[in-house]
Every structure is written in structure tokens, then in C-alpha cells.
Design an enzyme around this catalytic site. Structure first.
Site, PDB file in Angstrom:
ATOM      1  N   ASP A   1       0.480  -1.187  -0.122  1.00 45.53           N
ATOM      2  CA  ASP A   1      -0.170  -0.220   0.060  1.00 45.53           C
ATOM      3  C   ASP A   1       0.543   1.227   0.199  1.00 45.53           C
ATOM      4  O   ASP A   1       2.203   1.001   0.365  1.00 45.53           O
ATOM      5  CB  ASP A   1      -0.848   0.124   1.228  1.00 45.53           C
ATOM      6  CG  ASP A   1      -2.194   1.133   1.350  1.00 45.53           C
ATOM      7  OD1 ASP A   1      -2.386   1.643   0.043  1.00 45.53           O
ATOM      8  OD2 ASP A   1      -3.471   0.800   1.952  1.00 45.53           O
TER       9      ASP A   1
HETATM   10  C1  BGC Z   1      -5.253   2.936  -0.177  1.00 42.88           C
HETATM   11  C2  BGC Z   1      -5.365   1.615  -0.342  1.00 42.88           C
HETATM   12  C3  BGC Z   1      -5.508   2.020  -2.401  1.00 42.88           C
HETATM   13  C4  BGC Z   1      -3.872   3.148  -2.919  1.00 42.88           C
HETATM   14  C5  BGC Z   1      -3.375   3.907  -3.700  1.00 42.88           C
HETATM   15  C6  BGC Z   1      -3.874   4.160  -0.187  1.00 42.88           C
HETATM   16  O1  BGC Z   1      -3.562   5.485   0.801  1.00 42.88           O
HETATM   17  O2  BGC Z   1      -5.309   2.570   1.587  1.00 42.88           O
HETATM   18  O3  BGC Z   1      -6.677   1.615  -0.454  1.00 42.88           O
HETATM   19  O4  BGC Z   1      -5.324   1.910  -2.999  1.00 42.88           O
HETATM   20  O5  BGC Z   1      -3.589   4.361  -1.307  1.00 42.88           O
HETATM   21  O6  BGC Z   1      -4.180   4.755  -3.705  1.00 42.88           O
END
Ligand code: BGC
Length: 760
Positions: free
Chosen positions: A303
Site C-alpha cells: 500500500d
Molecule cells: C489506500 C489504498 C489505495 C492506495 C492507492 C492507499 O492510501 O489505503 O486503498 O489503493 O492508497 O491509492
């Protein structure tokens, strides 16, 4: 060097931009890998945010040649994510087409390998303007209808490819087992089976029928966030969870297993730690459980900046290089390191120092290339917008409208207040009544959903939809409270402390429609300290109740906030959660009785802030008073249980029958039940099948959902519902981490009926 192979690959791509004639194969992929330099390999393992590729000019993001050259020609980066800007902001499909095409040109010039672009198209085309926005996943969970989820995902895939994007970070299959968590609404609720079934349906919808050859109308998926993200001890986003290993295996792992078995191309990792180990550092959960035990050959992505977090936040690494070593060795294949190229330099150093093996690098790159191959990128790197005439079509919007109707939950309907059949004067009030932002929630045109009223101006808020359905002259409006669009999600303004205007209008109305809830948010900005519903909003409802007029409470909230003190003041309650762009019209249609309610709660709605639970609590969590003076007082007292939901009609269940009163783990049970619509209106019904293990070697749960089906019955119609349940699905994971189906009694329960069967 890669040059010779590269030219073959480039040929394929350029030839195929007209019509794909040459098909890239897994053998080509292996040959490609053998010829890649280390720089090219580590480049594939990095994903950057689009902002590093350009700058804003007159309010529009434009790509920057120097930056593109540095990223793709020098660093040979393999993946880009996100919409541009601080929002970040949704863009037109034309903009996406051109932008991703240019990015691919540079990527191919750098390595011969197309870039894989990823977007959070979480409930439809979050980041593509003019696309379709569906109800959020928590609503899809309430529908108990996987066919609906599959359809929504199919449309989202089509519209995402229309935007020249081949990959989404979806579906989210975390379990919402703590109502405090700000991401409750992003998944399908508290139950692992519902998440597994819905998650699998979405993978199938996104990827199409052949997950190895994903065609140009479908996209790759990334199941997230692996795993146990939703049960932080603090209830706050990205903070540690402590979960018994058997519960991890039995519940949190289950939806991921279902998703990878359906062919999910990738998995994104939980940002936080579980039992003291950051998920991004866990070889056990990433490599052993997810890859080795299952044989899954997909790709694991971090993530947002989560390798950095191993040293900056989690303190299990001394610096960035140490963090990269830990994460890559644990099994991370691609690092979402949004703003920095340093990952590549440091990983090369680690390989040269023998701290990360070439074998691990090859394994990671092979998984990434395989994913690109499965998405068809080697055969056709880009799509053409004109091939997608149905983008944002009326047909797609209709699916979103039908979905929204099927996901709203009628929780109370005293004196048959609903449907509004005779002409009535309505007062519409509350801060959620006139807001597209509130209907959609986060991940809607922007990350926090703040701009939804601008971008979805042509859609109907609750107020507009009710005015249209019941006539403008019959619907008056006084919000009483408004949200501050620029503040935090909880920032409210009370227009007049005495609510004078609202009360005057309420006295003239027959029914008050109080639209309460939360403003949109996601992730850390949505953290809370008080689970009770906003005090201002509760005060408004209390003031309204003094008028003596019946109140319909419409709850429009991402998580179940406590309303125990105002629920008794309402004659009817509808929980619409986050129904998306068509939510206003869907609600109006249900309130008018044009259609019937059929949603059921996908979570337990709590009554008390310090008494939180899920439906599958252990038998001993609800203890009765012992003999004598000792009073345990451990009663489970919730506002509404998981699976609860009313209808305008009534259903009667009879003849529950299990074909094998005695069974072994090799048996498959056939369970039948008759369901009859005994009311006067057609309606859909979710038939939920539970089991109860009466005695077990670890404290058994009161009940567990084992299967569900959604049916449609006309008035007077009866249907026999048949479930086939492999007996081994009644097993639990014991203290030893193994599955056990122990001899003894089990109860099979559907509605208020149950039958006892015996495992021999
Ligand atoms: C979130 C994810 C997301 C990623 C990309 C993160 O902050 O937890 O769910 O896919 O950002 O945008």
C-alpha cells in the site's frame, strides 16, 4: 542486455496497436526476463504516483518530457498510479487515453515493456469523469446479491478500459468488524463468507471469464488490504491489530483465498501490523500463506509508501534500505513508493551486497510481467475510446439505480408509515439531504470525495429526488445543519441554534424526512473518537420529535454510528449507507412504493458505545446469570442484528430439511426450505443459512453464516430453496492452526427454523 528481445516486443506492441496479430506467450516472457538487466528488473518493481511525471498548467496536469525520460528511460519504472493533483482529481476518458498512451510510449522506449497503470476505481469509475458510480461495497454487501456485484464490476472494468487503464486496486475484502474504523464502508461488511462471495463475484466481473487472458473490456484486480486491516485495537486507521492465528486463518484469510482462486491478478497489503509484525514484513503471511500454500502466481503490491513506513512508523527497520530488504525478502513484488526513485538504487545495492537474492528479484519480476501479460498489455498496450460506445450509458446508470435500490435497508416501519401512498406534505431536513458528496462517500471523483457536488451536479440529491417523485410543492426543505465542505468530515454548522425555521416548516408537514449521517471521508481523515452520532444531528431530531409529526430517519453514513437515543423518536428508519450517484432516486422510488426494500444489514448495528460485537460472537460472550447471587450481566444488546432488514411484504418459511441427519466430513449436505411471499407486494428476499456447532474444543460461535441466496417472489408465490453445503465447511480452525470438524451436534438454521444434525 535486453535490446534484441526488446525489439521483438516493441514490434509486437506497435504492430498490435493496429490489430494484435502476434501473440506474446509465457515463453516470450521467460526469454524477456532472462535478457533484462538488474536496473530493468528493479524498475519493474516500482510504482510511482503520476504527480512525479508532470506539473500543473492553468489548472490542468500535463506530462513533462524530462520527468518522463528520467522515470522511464533512466530508471525503467514499470507502473504508475493515481489521478493527478492534490485531490487527486478525476479526469475525462479522453485525457486518460492520451496520458496513459504517452506514458506507455516512454515505458516501451525504455524497456520494450508497457507500463501497468493502476486506479482506485473502488465503486465504479472513481477517477474517470462521466463514468458510472455504483453503491459502495458496504451497500453491495447489504444486497446479499453477488450477481449485482459482478455486473457492477463488469461495467466498471469496461469504463476503466475505456480510460486506457488496465488495472484497479479493488475489490476491498477487509472485514468490517469494528464500527469505529473509517473504512467500514469500503468492504462488504463483517462476515467473511459475504466478503468472500462478493469479492469473488467482483473479481469475475472485473477480469471476465478468463483470468489468464483478460480481454480489452476487462481489467486486472488487486484484492486489498491483506489482511486483518479492519480490526485495529484503537479503531483508528493503519494502527495495530491483535488477532488469534486461528481467526486470521478462518476469517480474515478466507476472502483473499476466494479472490485468488478466482484468479485475482494482485493483492495489496494491509498498511498496519498484526500481532506485532507489520504485514509488509511478514514472510509467513505474504510468502508462505499467500503464495506457497496456495500456489497462487499473482503479484503482491504494497500500500501507499508502506515500505517507508517499516522504518518511519513501525520501527522494525533502521532506514529505507533496511526496510526494502525486509519487505522484498518477505515477499513484496512491487513497491508503491509514490514520490521516490530511491527504491531502485537501494534495491540494486542490496542485490549486489547479497542481501536480496537474484532469485527473489526474478520471482517478483516474473509475477509482474505475468500480470502484464495476462492483461494483454504485450499484445495491445493501449485501447481506443471509440471501441467503448457504452461508456457512461443510460444502461449502465440503470444498473447503478437498480443496485442502489437493492442495497437500502428498511430497519423500522411503525404504523406502516412507508410507503408514502397517499399525497403527503414532506419536510426534508438534515445535513445529508442535499449532498451528492454524502450519497457517494470517499473515492468519488477525488480521494476524500469532496468534489462530488461539482462533478455529479446533474445527479439528484435526496431532496431533489423526493421533489421530483412527490412534486415540488409537496416537499419543503430546511437543512437545520450543514457540513463544511472544506473542513474535516465531521465539521458542521448549525444554521440556527433553535432550529426555528425547521420547526416552523415541520409543523406544516405531514411527515418529516430527517436525512442524517456523515460527510464523506476515507482512511485516516475519517478517524473518530466518539461512535455516537453527531450531537447536533441528534439534537435536531429531538427538537423535531416535539412537533408530534412522524419522523422518517434516513441514515446516510459510512459506518453504523450510535443512534440509541433518537431511534425511539422515529416512526420509520431507512439505512441507505452510501448508495452512490443514483441513491437519491433509488430512495425516492422505494419510499413511494414503486419498488420494495430487500437490503439486509451487512454488519451489526451497535446500541451502546462500549458494547461492540459481531453476529458470530462466541457462545460464552452472552452469559446468563449463574445460580445464586453472582450476576455475569454479559448480555449482548445491539440496535439491529446482522442480517436484519424489513420489506413491504412478508415471507413465511417452512419445511426446513437437511438430507443427512448423520454425516461425516466427506459428505455434502443438501438443505431445503420453502419460502412463501405471504404479503400483497412482490419482493426480494435474502435467504440466509446459518450453522451452530453445539460443543467444540475451542469456545464455539453462536452461529456462522454458511450460505445465502437472493430470490424474488410474487405475492402468494412459494419457492423451495436448495443449498448444497460440503460438510467440511462446518469446520473451524483450532488452536493448532489446523481445520477441525469435530464429532457432535450441529444446528442448521434458516430464519426461525432449525434442525439438529450429528457429525460422526
Ligand atoms: C489506500 C489504498 C489505495 C492506495 C492507492 C492507499 O492510501 O489505503 O486503498 O489503493 O492508497 O491509492
Amino acid at each position: 542486455m535486453i535490446r534484441t528481445v526488446c525489439s521483438v516486443v516493441c514490434l509486437v506492441i506497435f504492430a498490435s496497436s493496429v490489430e494484435a496479430k502476434i501473440t506474446f506467450s509465457p515463453q516470450d516472457l521467460e526469454r524477456l526476463l532472462q535478457h533484462m538487466t538488474l536496473q530493468e528488473k528493479v524498475g519493474q518493481m516500482l510504482q510511482l504516483n503520476i504527480d512525479v511525471l508532470g506539473h500543473e498548467e492553468n489548472g490542468q496536469f500535463v506530462l513533462d518530457k524530462d520527468k518522463l525520460e528520467r522515470v522511464f528511460l533512466q530508471y525503467k519504472v514499470g507502473s504508475i498510479l493515481n489521478a493527478p493533483g492534490a485531490g487527486p482529481y478525476a479526469q475525462t476518458p479522453e485525457w486518460w487515453q492520451q496520458t496513459i498512451r504517452t506514458i506507455n510510449e516512454y515505458a516501451i522506449r525504455g524497456t520494450g515493456i508497457p507500463c501497468v497503470y493502476g486506479l482506485d476505481q473502488n465503486h465504479g469509475t472513481t477517477y474517470t469523469l462521466g463514468g458510472t458510480l455504483f453503491p459502495q461495497n458496504i451497500n453491495m454487501g447489504a444486497s446479499f446479491n453477488p450477481a449485482l456485484a459482478r455486473k457492477a464490476a463488469t461495467i466498471t472494468a469496461y469504463e476503466t478500459r475505456a480510460s486506457n487503464c488496465p488495472w484497479t486496486f479493488s475489490p476491498t475484502v477487509d472485514l468490517s468488524r469494528d464500527p469505529r474504523w473509517p473504512r467500514v464502508w469500503e468492504n462488504f461488511g463483517e462476515d467473511c463468507l459475504v466478503n468472500a462471495v462478493m469479492g469473488r463475484a467482483m473479481v469475475e466481473g472485473f477480469q471476465g471469464t478468463d483470468s489468464v487472458h483478460i480481454d480489452r473490456y476487462h481489467i486486472g484486480t488487486s484484492l486489498k488490504h491483506y489482511m486483518a486491516y479492519g480490526i485495529a485495537r484503537t479503531g483508528k486507521d493503519r494502527t495495530p491489530a491483535y488477532v488469534p492465528e486461528w481467526e486470521l486463518r478462518e476469517k480474515h484469510f478466507a476472502p483473499f483465498l476466494a479472490g485468488i482462486q478466482a484468479g485475482a491478478t494482485a493483492v495489496m497489503v494491509n498498511s498496519a501490523s498484526v500481532n506485532g509484525i507489520p504485514m509488509h514484513a511478514s514472510a509467513k503471511y505474504l510468502t508462505r500463506w499467500l503464495k506457497e500454500e496456495t500456489g497462487w502466481d499473482g503479484m503482491i503490491i504494497t500500500d501507499w509508501a508502506d515500505i517507508d513506513n517499516l522504518w518511519k512508523r513501525e520501527k522494525v527497520a533502521v532506514d529505507k534500505k533496511d526496510a526494502i530488504r525486509i519487505a522484498i525478502n518477505a515477499g513484496i513484488d512491487m513497491s508503491m513508493d509514490p514520490y521516490s526513485l530511491e527504491f531502485c538504487d537501494l534495491l540494486i545495492e542490496l542485490v549486489n551486497e547479497g542481501k536480496v537474492s537474484m532469485q527473489r528479484i526474478d520471482d517478483a519480476v516474473r509475477r509482474i510481467l505475468r500480470m502484464k501479460w495476462r492483461m494483454g498489455l504485450f499484445d495491445q498496450a493501449n485501447t481506443t475510446l471509440s471501441d467503448y460506445p457504452e461508456f457512461g450509458s443510460a444502461e449502465h446508470i440503470k444498473v447503478a439505480f437498480e443496485a442502489a435500490k437493492e442495497t437500502m435497508v428498511l430497519l423500522k416501519n411503525d404504523n406502516h408509515l412507508l410507503p408514502f401512498t397517499s399525497p403527503l406534505k414532506l419536510l426534508v431536513t438534515g445535513p445529508n439531504a442535499h449532498s451528492m458528496r454524502c450519497l457517494n462517500g470517499g473515492w468519488s471523483y477525488t480521494w476524500q470525495g469532496k468534489e462530488a457536488d461539482r462533478f455529479a451536479a446533474d445527479k439528484h440529491t435526496i431532496l431533489e429526488a423526493l421533489q421530483q417523485r412527490f412534486g415540488e410543492k409537496n416537499v419543503s426543505y430546511a437543512p437545520g445543519i450543514t457540513y463544511n465542505n472544506e473542513g474535516t468530515y465531521a465539521d458542521e454548522t448549525v444554521t440556527d441554534d433553535t432550529f426555528a425555521d425547521v420547526l416552523t416548516k415541520a409543523r406544516k408537514a405531514d411527515v418529516i424526512v430527517a436525512s442524517i449521517g456523515e460527510q464523506s471521508y476515507t482512511e485516516t481523515p475519517g478517524n473518530l473518537n466518539d461512535l455516537r452520532h453527531s450531537e447536533n444531528q441528534r439534537r435536531l431530531v429531538k427538537a423535531l420529535s416535539k412537533t408530534g409529526k412522524p419522523i422518517l430517519l434516513v441514515i446516510n453514513s459510512g459506518r453504523p454510528r450510535i443512534i440509541a437515543d433518537i431511534e425511539p423518536l422515529a416512526t420509520a428508519v431507512v439505512n441507505i449507507m452510501l448508495p452512490g450517484n443514483e441513491g437519491g432516486d433509488a430512495l425516492a422510488s422505494l419510499l413511494a412504493g414503486d419498488d420494495n426494500f430487500s437490503g439486509r444489514l451487512p454488519y451489526t448495528y451497535p446500541r451502546h458505545p462500549a458494547s461492540l460485537t459481531t453476529y458470530d460472537f462466541r457462545a460464552s460472550e452472552q452469559s446468563t446469570t449463574m445460580e445464586g447471587a453472582y450476576d455475569y450481566n454479559a448480555f449482548i444488546d445491539v440496535q439491529w442484528p446482522f442480517g436484519y432488514g424489513l420489506s413491504y411484504t412478508t415471507f413465511e418459511y417452512s419445511n426446513l430439511h437437511v438430507d443427512k441427519p448423520f454425516f461425516t466430513e466427506r459428505d455434502t449436505l443438501t438443505i431445503t426450505v420453502d419460502v412463501r411471499n405471504t404479503g400483497s407486494k412482490a419482493g426480494k428476499e435474502s435467504v440466509l443459512l446459518y450453522s451452530r456447532d453445539m460443543v467444540a474444543s475451542i469456545v464455539p460461535e453462536g452461529r456462522r453464516l454458511r450460505a445465502f441466496q437472493k430470490i424474488m417472489l410474487q405475492p402468494g408465490e412459494q419457492q423451495t430453496i436448495r443449498f448444497t453445503l460440503p460438510a467440511r465447511e462446518l469446520a473451524f480452525v483450532g488452536e493448532d492452526g489446523q481445520w477441525h470438524l469435530e464429532p457432535g451436534e450441529f444446528q442448521i438454521q434458516i430464519a426461525h427454523h432449525s434442525q439438529t444434525i450429528v457429525c460422526e
